[in-house]
Design an enzyme around this catalytic site. Sequence first.
Site, PDB file in Angstrom:
ATOM      1  N   GLY A 233      -7.708  24.511  70.016  1.00 32.53           N
ATOM      2  CA  GLY A 233      -7.396  23.282  69.954  1.00 32.53           C
ATOM      3  C   GLY A 233      -8.017  22.138  69.172  1.00 32.53           C
ATOM      4  O   GLY A 233      -7.686  21.048  69.117  1.00 32.53           O
ATOM      5  N   GLU A 268     -10.097  30.697  70.481  1.00 37.56           N
ATOM      6  CA  GLU A 268      -8.702  30.805  69.851  1.00 37.56           C
ATOM      7  C   GLU A 268      -8.199  29.742  69.112  1.00 37.56           C
ATOM      8  O   GLU A 268      -7.271  29.205  69.156  1.00 37.56           O
ATOM      9  CB  GLU A 268      -7.863  31.106  71.277  1.00 37.56           C
ATOM     10  CG  GLU A 268      -8.148  32.051  72.230  1.00 37.56           C
ATOM     11  CD  GLU A 268      -7.121  32.006  73.335  1.00 37.56           C
ATOM     12  OE1 GLU A 268      -6.147  31.050  73.423  1.00 37.56           O
ATOM     13  OE2 GLU A 268      -7.273  32.913  74.495  1.00 37.56           O
ATOM     14  N   ARG A 271      -5.333  25.974  64.234  1.00 37.98           N
ATOM     15  CA  ARG A 271      -5.186  24.833  63.433  1.00 37.98           C
ATOM     16  C   ARG A 271      -6.466  24.663  62.443  1.00 37.98           C
ATOM     17  O   ARG A 271      -6.448  24.398  61.430  1.00 37.98           O
ATOM     18  CB  ARG A 271      -4.735  23.605  63.958  1.00 37.98           C
ATOM     19  CG  ARG A 271      -4.384  22.528  63.120  1.00 37.98           C
ATOM     20  CD  ARG A 271      -4.463  21.257  64.107  1.00 37.98           C
ATOM     21  NE  ARG A 271      -3.478  21.272  65.469  1.00 37.98           N
ATOM     22  CZ  ARG A 271      -2.292  21.143  65.565  1.00 37.98           C
ATOM     23  NH1 ARG A 271      -1.563  20.750  64.439  1.00 37.98           N
ATOM     24  NH2 ARG A 271      -1.623  21.372  66.578  1.00 37.98           N
ATOM     25  N   ARG A 307       6.875  19.636  62.072  1.00 38.99           N
ATOM     26  CA  ARG A 307       6.095  18.768  63.013  1.00 38.99           C
ATOM     27  C   ARG A 307       6.459  17.339  62.819  1.00 38.99           C
ATOM     28  O   ARG A 307       6.529  16.866  63.761  1.00 38.99           O
ATOM     29  CB  ARG A 307       4.589  19.036  62.350  1.00 38.99           C
ATOM     30  CG  ARG A 307       4.211  20.412  62.262  1.00 38.99           C
ATOM     31  CD  ARG A 307       2.415  20.563  62.346  1.00 38.99           C
ATOM     32  NE  ARG A 307       1.915  19.995  63.357  1.00 38.99           N
ATOM     33  CZ  ARG A 307       1.104  18.865  63.427  1.00 38.99           C
ATOM     34  NH1 ARG A 307       1.075  18.197  62.285  1.00 38.99           N
ATOM     35  NH2 ARG A 307       0.633  18.444  64.527  1.00 38.99           N
ATOM     36  N   CYS A 338      21.237  17.020  57.394  1.00 36.85           N
ATOM     37  CA  CYS A 338      21.883  16.133  57.907  1.00 36.85           C
ATOM     38  C   CYS A 338      21.361  15.612  59.549  1.00 36.85           C
ATOM     39  O   CYS A 338      22.251  16.032  60.387  1.00 36.85           O
ATOM     40  CB  CYS A 338      23.275  16.389  58.132  1.00 36.85           C
ATOM     41  SG  CYS A 338      24.020  16.888  56.454  1.00 36.85           S
ATOM     42  N   GLU A 339      20.345  15.179  59.449  1.00 41.57           N
ATOM     43  CA  GLU A 339      19.714  14.793  60.741  1.00 41.57           C
ATOM     44  C   GLU A 339      18.819  13.498  60.449  1.00 41.57           C
ATOM     45  O   GLU A 339      18.145  13.418  59.513  1.00 41.57           O
ATOM     46  CB  GLU A 339      18.963  15.612  61.377  1.00 41.57           C
ATOM     47  CG  GLU A 339      19.652  16.852  61.905  1.00 41.57           C
ATOM     48  CD  GLU A 339      19.423  17.463  63.378  1.00 41.57           C
ATOM     49  OE1 GLU A 339      18.977  16.281  64.131  1.00 41.57           O
ATOM     50  OE2 GLU A 339      19.707  18.397  63.722  1.00 41.57           O
TER      51      GLU A 339
END
Length: 404
Positions: A233, A268, A271, A307, A338-339
């Site tokens: 985290g 753990e 990132r 993200r 196309c979004e």
Amino acid sequence: MIYKKDKLTIEGFDVSFLGKKYKTPIYCYSLKKIKDNIENLKRNFKKIDPLICYAVKANSNLNILKEIKKQNLGADVVSLGELMKALKAGIKPKKIVFSGVGKTEAEIEYAISKNILLINAESKSEILEIEKIAKIKKKNVDIGIRLNPNTDAKTLNQISTGKKENKFGVNQKIFLQLIDYLKKSKYLNLKCLSVHIGSQILSHKPYQSMLKVIDKILKKTNHKFEYIDLGGGMGIDYNHNNSKIDLKKYYKDIEKFLKKNNYKIIFEPGRSIVGNSAILITKIIYIKQGYKKDFVILDAAMNDLMRPALYGANHKIIPTKKVRNNKNKNYEFVGPICESTDTFSTVRKYQKLNEKDFLVICDVGAYGTSLASNYNVRPKPIEILIKGSKIQIISKRQKISELM
Ligand code: LLP
């Protein structure tokens, strides 16, 4: 990354040169950054000598895993596939922990057969399942129980995992009941209390609250745990304004916690090891005028980097050729999908850009390729790793023929 004569370079390589050579989009990693990040973690927590289990979900490229293994890290895995990849990278089973709320029978069987360090269970049903399989295999299995500490990690809601409304871990009451249950188990050894309260955490304070909860619950039981797994985290500085977590403060809190209790700490991190190690090199296909801003249409899209679309996450976008005194454009950087969520960011007062220019999307090493998809039948990008003066292709660009 630095500009040399206004040209962006990464570890000495001209980014536009890489763009031309390998064709965009490209995930480009720096091995040096990965090693520096690992070194930084090790240095900050040296005195407590933790077991650092890299969270494979952040980036599961086999070559990256092999490099991480060379730095003597273990792995935190959440699926059969991740476990197999960690083993294939050469990570020792006794350095692997298995997390996740829904481990299947096949996953548990495989983990037991490989004698991994810990299966961190997240429910009574899972414990019964592990026990059933251990009994059939006539094996003693070391497990942890993941506690839901009901701690607010003060991060994005979508990546918070330690609050009572989240599906992760067990509540304090059940945690204590499970300890009692496991006292009588012939096949399971309860060795670890694990937690993971969320991702991209930028202050040590949530961890401080989490440690208080752990401390309190440990006082309510006389069970002798060997490990406390604090999860990952640790956040990184996506905004490039020095807003990353102060590991020294986090260390101090852990040191205080360990004064009263003597445990091996497991981390753990995902990132914080790979996040800032990669850039996504992309090329401008077109620039078109909208009502109030110009749209810069890139050849990278939400399928390559999810993200921003998924969490509204911010990744800096920087030019590969700096132009001075010409910062008056309002741009929205978008992909070709196309979004309407296929958008990376809107920036004011940006330097004037041109079609066919290369750009760089920063800090994409974590949850970049691992979340990528083939949406719109778009092949996944090539991945390259800079190792000193050499470049290794660590994943080829997918061919459209592979997607037929
Ligand atoms: N351990 C467990 C049990 C986890 O669930 C996670 C991440 C980690 C460790 C590693 O957390 P890290 O150190 O990387 O923050 N896709 C999201 C992030 C999801 C994180 C899920 N769990 C994103 O792109 O921000």
